[in-house]
Scaffold this active site. Sequence first.
Site, PDB file in Angstrom:
ATOM      1  N   GLU A  81     -30.920  -2.602  21.986  1.00  0.00           N
ATOM      2  CA  GLU A  81     -30.079  -1.469  21.581  1.00  0.00           C
ATOM      3  C   GLU A  81     -29.597  -1.594  20.140  1.00  0.00           C
ATOM      4  OE1 GLU A  81     -29.769  -3.170  24.371  1.00  0.00           O
ATOM      5  OE2 GLU A  81     -29.743  -1.786  26.071  1.00  0.00           O
ATOM      6  N   MET A 103     -27.730 -17.435   1.284  1.00  0.00           N
ATOM      7  CA  MET A 103     -26.438 -17.104   0.671  1.00  0.00           C
ATOM      8  C   MET A 103     -25.372 -18.118   1.086  1.00  0.00           C
ATOM      9  SD  MET A 103     -25.238 -15.109  -1.551  1.00  0.00           S
ATOM     10  CE  MET A 103     -25.726 -13.396  -1.785  1.00  0.00           C
TER      11      MET A 103
END
Lengths: 562, 170
Positions: A47, A465
């Site tokens: 979903e 990052m």
Amino acid sequence: MKGSEALLKALEKEGVEVIFGHPGGAIMPVYDALYDSPIRHILVRHEQGGVHAATAYARASGRVGVVMATSGPGALNLVTGLADAYMDSTPVVAITGNVPRTLIGTDAFQEADVTGVTMPITKHNYLVQEVNDIPRVVREAFHIASTGRPGPVLIDLPKDVQLSEFTGSFDVELDLPGYKPTTKGHPKQIERALDALEQAERPILMVGGGAQHAHGELLAFAERTGIPVITTLMGLGAFPGNHPLWLGMPGMHGTVAANRAIHHADVILAIGLRFDDRVTGKVSRFAPHAHTIIHVDIDPAEIGKLVRTHIPIVGDARLVLKEMLKGAKPLRLASWWRELEEWRTRYPLRWKPRPHLQAPEVIRAFAEATGGHAIVTTGVGQHQMFAAQYFPVARPRSFITSGGLGAMGVGLPFAIGAKVARPEELVIDFDGDGSFQMTLQELATLVKYRLDVKVVILNNGYLGMVRQWQDLFHAKRYSEVYLADSNPDFARLAEAYGLKGIRVERKEDLMKGVEAVLSADGPVVAEFKVYHEEGVFPMIPAGGAAEDMILEHPAEREEVEA
Amino acid sequence: MRHVISVLVQDHPRVLNRITGLFARRGFNLESLAVGTTHVPGLSRISLVVSGDDRTLEQVEKQLNRLIEVLKVTDHSEPHVERELALVKVHVAGVEERLAVKDIQEAFRARVVDVAQKSLILELTGDSKKIDSFIEALRPYGILEVMRTGAVAMSRGERTLKVREKREAV
């Protein structure tokens, strides 16, 4: 007619052509009705993929994206995507099934209080208790999602309501007495704004995601006045990334020219942006020389929320700019432009050349090969910032990324949604090895619908990052960021899904790799093995200001004085 | 600074949830909240007591206004009437205490609404400060329970919390 059919008919009346979704017990009546409906359904594998795809569909097309899921676990899997759509002001309507009304509140199988859970991350939500309310609720949901400051709206539909006999009418009039967005800017304020600009010596125009639909007016206004333009991450593409008036992106990984321009500006015209902390850095040190900040936003609550505003203009970016254009005159900015030009030429975006293949050069190669004419989606991380820096998109609605929420895993489902919305366009997902693995099961969706998406994984073997921050702020203690020892062979993984897989490892193979990706017939997953310790620069450390900008790794640091 | 805010809302399910949730997630300091219906079917009126500086208050109002079911928000900075209802159950050991409590009750113009052998329930309406003082005055006798409704407020004079023309003014 059953409630489920009434729902689909109401969606049709809203012009819905496609729904992204995943079935389950509590939404089965709607899926049954879908079998006979002209509405197209895209079956995703999770979903989360569905809601991200619906979000990108909305952002690429300017229409409302629709996602559907079952109760409990299905609905809860929408949460990240709804939060992302909420933070980035995207019109999405989510339809979830729920357990029958008699079971609500009993901790029934697959029950969750989904309206309760999604209250803080939707613009509005509904739990439909009466079958005849369906057309009104759908009408309101689409209106609320797509007008004013856009955002996600959720409709929770108990299973027995879906199965009830519908006897109501589809002729519904909107009656939302508490919802009246202001779209037209106040003429007096617009006049004040134009006066302030005319007297400015160092004005800048800052543009955010709220101006994506105002690109024509923006271009005309900038060209008429000659004002320098800065676009935030969400604003990329709203102003052409190859235009001489464009200074780049501001903020944490923005250009020197953009950040210095903000630092030295005396008048700032900010349109459709919300002064996110990744843009402002430390708010008390943001734009210290600006005596006038003009803030145009459709959401009154954004004005003055974080940054002091001298001339507030509540309204739609396009309508306000249209009005401003009527009184806009060429500004005398020759000496300001000389300064800007110097910063721009002295501190262009650049990466330190290394013998390895490097993420920025891969992105730059794609930008050059396409001329910036592609819809770019990204995951979240270093590759996202590199894409924002080195792929100057030429057109609006063409850079689709998770700005406010920074949700890893959006890249592939975003690409799916963008491709469904604009099938004729080249869609490239620049992804990271970490980000991609959060939703990679959606490769199956690419295959199922033969969506020609080019997935470019910039594989540095790290959560890059986080690694960069650990490098800079945690004494290189690389806690739990190493992926290379357990990453899959991405090209073979793609082949397992029935896609073309490409792998590029050496610098000298870069152009051949780019060519192979772009000329491939159909979807591709291309893995570019890039230098593992690359950092994204320039960088303003979190909570810093323009003066704190660093141009390269501190090991060879060159301070940029503001 | 303390502010009393009135909010006119559509009385849909969960609307209170939306309002309290908003305060929680935006870090606004909600001191009290009182809700009741109005003379217009479908509309409820909420009185909120909030503390914060002008900037916070501006955000409180703007964020409340963003809620779809909120029709009107007013900060009662102008002359207004403010009332709170309190029920106080106080211990009365003997006749002496009973008389002393009666003196306090009269001084505050409170009402006795329940009499038992060893306790009284007193009812008082007034602004919040008056109720604070009342409770302090009764404290020495042994307060068993206090129930306060939180402040409600209404502007004085002509000013009303208006909705749009079509609906009746509230």
